[in-house]
Design a protein around this motif. Sequence first.
Motif, mmCIF file in Angstrom:
data_model
loop_
_atom_site.group_PDB
_atom_site.id
_atom_site.type_symbol
_atom_site.label_atom_id
_atom_site.label_comp_id
_atom_site.label_asym_id
_atom_site.label_seq_id
_atom_site.Cartn_x
_atom_site.Cartn_y
_atom_site.Cartn_z
ATOM 1 N N GLU A 81 0.856 -1.178 0.000
ATOM 2 C CA GLU A 81 0.000 0.000 0.000
ATOM 3 C C GLU A 81 0.896 1.234 0.000
ATOM 4 N N PHE A 82 0.682 2.114 -0.961
ATOM 5 C CA PHE A 82 1.530 3.285 -1.136
ATOM 6 C C PHE A 82 0.669 4.543 -1.116
ATOM 7 N N GLN A 83 1.247 5.631 -0.631
ATOM 8 C CA GLN A 83 0.587 6.936 -0.656
ATOM 9 C C GLN A 83 1.528 7.919 -1.334
ATOM 10 N N PHE A 84 0.994 8.706 -2.254
ATOM 11 C CA PHE A 84 1.777 9.712 -2.945
ATOM 12 C C PHE A 84 1.053 11.037 -2.828
ATOM 13 N N GLU A 85 1.772 12.047 -2.334
ATOM 14 C CA GLU A 85 1.195 13.371 -2.201
ATOM 15 C C GLU A 85 1.543 14.175 -3.447
ATOM 16 N N LEU A 86 0.514 14.503 -4.224
ATOM 17 C CA LEU A 86 0.730 15.259 -5.448
ATOM 18 C C LEU A 86 0.450 16.733 -5.206
#
Length: 70
Positions: free
Chosen positions: A62-67
């Motif tokens: 599970e990955f989170q990327f803040e754009l």
Amino acid sequence: VKEGKFSGKAEPGDRRVEIDAFSSKTETFNGMTSETKTNLIPVRYNRESELTGKVTSAGPNEFQFELKSK
């Protein structure tokens, strides 16, 4: 991406991540219809992406990327 979640399949290992989201527009010119797609995500998150994720066979992957828009 739907409701802030995304899914996909990838082989285990370090992976480069690209994020795209498109808007479609249909236009008619001289009786011919065409669809134009515009990527809503800046190129630094797709074609020029430096985002990475390490995929493991054990998961949960599970990955989170803040754009950011700028």
